[in-house]
Design a protein around this motif. Structure first.
Motif, short mmCIF file in Angstrom:
data_model
loop_
_atom_site.label_atom_id
_atom_site.label_comp_id
_atom_site.label_asym_id
_atom_site.label_seq_id
_atom_site.Cartn_x
_atom_site.Cartn_y
_atom_site.Cartn_z
N PRO A 127 0.69 -1.25 0.11
CA PRO A 127 0.03 -0.07 0.12
C PRO A 127 0.86 1.27 -0.04
N VAL A 128 2.16 1.25 0.68
CA VAL A 128 2.84 2.55 0.93
C VAL A 128 3.21 3.19 -0.58
N MET B 139 3.79 7.06 10.58
CA MET B 139 3.59 7.86 9.24
C MET B 139 2.37 7.05 8.51
N CYS B 140 1.47 7.58 7.77
CA CYS B 140 0.35 7.27 7.05
C CYS B 140 1.20 6.01 6.26
N ILE B 141 0.39 5.00 6.31
CA ILE B 141 0.88 3.71 5.37
C ILE B 141 -0.11 3.55 4.38
N ASN B 142 -0.53 4.42 4.03
CA ASN B 142 -1.67 4.39 2.77
C ASN B 142 -2.69 3.05 2.64
#
Lengths: 357, 437
Positions: free
Chosen positions: A293-294, B363-366
């Motif tokens: 996902p990142v 941190m955002c990992i989407n």
């Protein structure tokens, strides 16, 4: 027992906060963060939070990869867990140094990266080349961007690409070690071992591996490619627990099949579709790298585009380039295009909104 | 100042502790002409006074704006005023009253004063404060609560309730308003017949879910309004208790029935309005009192006063012990919408409720959990990245920053434990204050 450990960590952490041993304080912090969940409370509403956290989320990938590694250990010997140990050790070290310099706690991202490194290298790779790949991949694939969550490219693939260009024979040899039950033996870089070409390389010389080897295994290749069934099982597990988005995978496979049949019309001799899917690193790349996902896009539509882009690239590269394997390049290329895809789909969405309001 | 008239009934106890002084003894609040408004409160610091001496301010326009604990507060008065002097340091505004009450007529005014409803109404479409001069075209009345700790659902006669609603809005002068009743499957089981003015919308029970009004908006808002009849609608959202206040139900006049959750006195607490909650509940210092649902509620600090519109109290604790290898445990006792936690498969297993984040801030990992759950169809992580990290508010507005409904679900689901909804609200406030300039 747990209380004693808790007390020990607390005590040591407290004592190293100041004084001459200050430099090892982050180590205790890291151990503390790895073993225990934090006691932070929600300051603002919502006052309750979902039990899912980054550690659990990331660890699911490790669970999905475990059966593959276990089978590889059976067929390739104890070098596989040794490589995993090395990848985790070096990963934690590099991550720790950067976390220390940034004054943050060590994040759990290297749990995934470490296991991916093991999956994408052949067992015959010398350990020093493998170590270089790990260190390079984590530093230049992840840490220079600011750590987990900020990276553009998949760190494991960046590391592999670096050593692939530097020592191609070690990473992508013409002949792979033939899998055989050698649990208790160490596989060096020796030339005397029985080797065989990977299915894709076999095809280039005009031979086609039988379907049973392709699908169930064991088949020659990287450590993670030993059995397609286990990769699919791991991938389906990741989709079921919603860590991996099915849209990317679906678009990728559809694009591979579509590109395969589209090219078959004019490009002459193509490999059979089963070889396209099960012969190389496509499944491993799709379920464990492309779906990350990142480095992937965020909206639903851009996930379809991203998956289709990778799938089409894989088939085109395999047919028209001298490369035997192309999944790594396709995924890294697609990673570079992700911001463009995301911006495009956002623009499209804005247009769509304007028609209604 | 001894002659301060504390508008306690007007402002709601501690939460909006405005004081109004006229410089002389005033028996009836309607008769004064010169006023002094003190805006110092224990919990809400009024950050900005948005008026200057000499300005003429229409009723309903903001005089001072504060960033509150959960929401942005605007303070306004229900009559036109001329500002005489502003003491920015002591937060004192002296003004001259220039018109009679602008809001509403008849005996309804007192009810509005007593609950200060006009401070709380926001338009869920634009996210702005509701304009009291405009009649809403649609009003949504919610009869059930899916939010944890948000109070019990309505169990009375829905038909009678709908008749009451029509009566109330006729009294308000809102004759043409369309009333939508939001109910769940079990409430509508008897298939009652409704007045043709009432439209009934049936929802499934979803947990965790915010107000059903927000759920309803999910249908319409992702790409703007598809239903042309509701396009450019002025919408209002009324909960059942508020409606009873509007009707002037005796039951809610001096005493309030409050649902208590997660406490030894679980059940209904019958207590006077404006009473301090703490002695009723016997809470310790470690306990946190949450009013109004765990997802969107407010936390009470110190001695906490109950306001009439608050219908539930949940007592939760901060996490005490730190669990070892929590991420390897199946997690039957934790609440989650993720299949990675066992309670997802066993929805009725007993849960531990505390206010722990249950993970480190990362941190955002989407992972897209936030955009999947967002009832307004937004992408909270992208909004946060564009507004907070890239600080380009214009692009964030293009992506729908103003459409955020403050339900808090994105913060709830985030595995990286980012305070998404708080951040988005903060930037909504920035935009709104820029708009007002």
């Amino acid at each position: 027992m747990i209380k004693l450990l808790r007390k020990a960590i607390d005590g040591l952490s407290e004592r190293t906060k100041t004084g001459p041993l200050q430099f090892i304080h982050p180590v205790f912090e890291a151990v503390d963060a790895a073993l225990f969940d934090p006691d932070y409370a929600a300051a603002q509403a919502p006052f309750i939070r979902d039990a899912l956290n980054a550690k659990r989320y990331v660890f699911s990938v490790v669970i999905a990869a475990m059966p593959i590694l276990a089978l590889s250990t059976w067929f390739y010997g104890y070098k596989v867990p040794l490589m995993l140990f090395l990848a985790y050790g070096l990963g934690a070290l590099v991550e720790g140094i950067f976390a220390w310099s940034r004054k943050e706690t060590i994040s759990e991202g290297f749990l995934v990266t470490g296991i991916l490194f093991v999956l994408i290298f052949p067992v015959t790779t010398p350990l020093w080349i493998f170590s270089i790949a790990v260190v390079f991949g984590i530093i230049f694939g992840k840490e220079v961007y600011g750590g987990v969550g900020n990276n553009i490219f998949n760190p494991a693939l960046v590391g592999r690409l670096f050593v692939f260009i530097s020592w191609p024979a070690a990473v992508s040899p013409p002949e792979y070690l033939k899998p055989a039950g050698r649990l208790l033996s160490y596989v060096g870089t020796g030339v005397d071992a029985i080797t065989t070409a990977s299915p894709l390389a076999l095809f280039k010389t005009g031979n086609i591996a039988d379907f049973h080897t392709l699908f169930v295994g064991p088949r020659a290749g990287c450590i993670g490619e030993i059995s397609s069934v286990l990769i699919i099982a791991g991938g389906l597990y990741l989709i079921a627990v919603r860590v991996v988005n099915w849209r990317t995978i679906f678009a990728l496979f559809t694009a591979v099949a579509a590109a395969h049949f589209a090219l078959a019309g004019f490009a002459g001799k193509m490999m059979p579709l089963s070889l396209e899917f099960f012969g190389g690193g496509l499944l491993l790349g799709a379920f464990f790298m492309a779906s990350d996902p990142v480095t992937g896009p965020s909206s639903k539509m851009s996930k379809y585009i991203y998956g289709a882009f990778i799938g089409a690239c894989v088939v085109i590269f395999r047919r028209f380039t001298p490369l035997v394997e192309s999944v790594m390049f396709s995924i890294l290329l697609a990673n570079a295009v992700v911001p463009l895809i995301d911006a495009g789909s956002r623009h499209f969405r804005k247009l769509k909104e304007k028609t209604y309001v | 100042m001894s002659d301060l008239i504390h508008i306690k009934s007007l402002s709601g106890g501690r939460k909006f502790n405005f004081a109004l002084s006229t410089g002389k003894e005033v028996e009836n609040i309607e008769n004064f002409t010169d006023g002094l408004l003190a805006l110092a409160t224990p919990r809400f610091e009024f950050r900005r006074i948005v008026v200057a001496p000499g300005e003429k301010i229409r009723s309903g326009s903001p005089i001072a704006v504060s960033s509150g604990f959960r929401q942005e507060l605007q303070f306004s008065l229900p009559y036109d005023i001329e500002i005489k002097n502003v003491d920015y340091r002591n937060k004192l505004i002296s003004f001259k009253k220039e018109s009679d009450w602008h809001f509403f007529s008849g005996n309804f005014r007192e009810k509005f004063i007593s609950s200060l409803l006009w401070l709380e109404i926001t338009d869920p479409v634009t996210g702005r404060a509701f304009d009291p001069f405009k009649m809403p075209s649609n009003v949504f009345i919610s009869l059930f609560c899916t939010q944890p700790g948000g109070g019990k659902s309505f169990s009375g006669d829905i038909q009678e309730m709908s008749e009451n609603a029509i009566e109330v809005f006729q009294e308000l002068g809102w004759d043409e308003v369309r009333i939508h009743l939001l109910v769940n499957q079990s409430q509508i089981a008897g298939n009652p017949e409704f007045n043709e003015k009432v439209k009934v919308v049936v929802f499934p029970d979803i947990y965790p879910a915010p107000d059903p009004g927000i759920l309803f908006s999910k249908k319409m808002i992702p790409y703007g309004f598809k239903d042309t009849a509701i396009s450019h609608a002025q919408m209002d959202y009324v909960t059942l208790k508020k409606l009873h206040q509007l009707v002037g139900n005796e039951k809610f006049k001096d005493y309030t029935d409050v649902e208590v959750y997660n406490h030894k006195k679980v059940g209904t607490l019958h207590m006077p309005k404006w009473a301090v909650v703490n002695p009723f509940l016997e809470v310790s210092e470690k306990d946190r009192i949450i009013c109004g649902g765990l997802l969107t509620g407010n936390e009470g600090c110190g001695e906490f006063t109950l306001q009439p519109h608050q219908r539930s109290i949940t007592v939760i604790q901060n996490p005490e012990s730190r669990e070892m290898l929590q991420f390897l445990r199946p997690g039957f006792d934790r609440d989650s919408i993720s299949p990675l936690v066992a309670s997802f498969y066993v929805p009725k297993s007993p849960r531990k409720i505390h206010s722990g984040l249950r993970g480190e801030v990362r941190m955002c990992i989407n992972c897209n959990y936030c955009s999947e759950i967002c009832p307004a169809g937004l992408d909270p992580s992208i909004l946060w990245k564009t507004s907070a990290l890239a600080s380009s508010l214009e692009e964030a507005q293009d992506l729908g920053l103003k459409r955020c409904m403050r339900c808090g679900l994105c913060s709830y689901v985030c595995p990286a434990k980012i305070e998404l909804s708080t951040e988005i609200m903060r930037f909504q406030g920035v935009i709104r204050s820029e708009d007002q300039k």
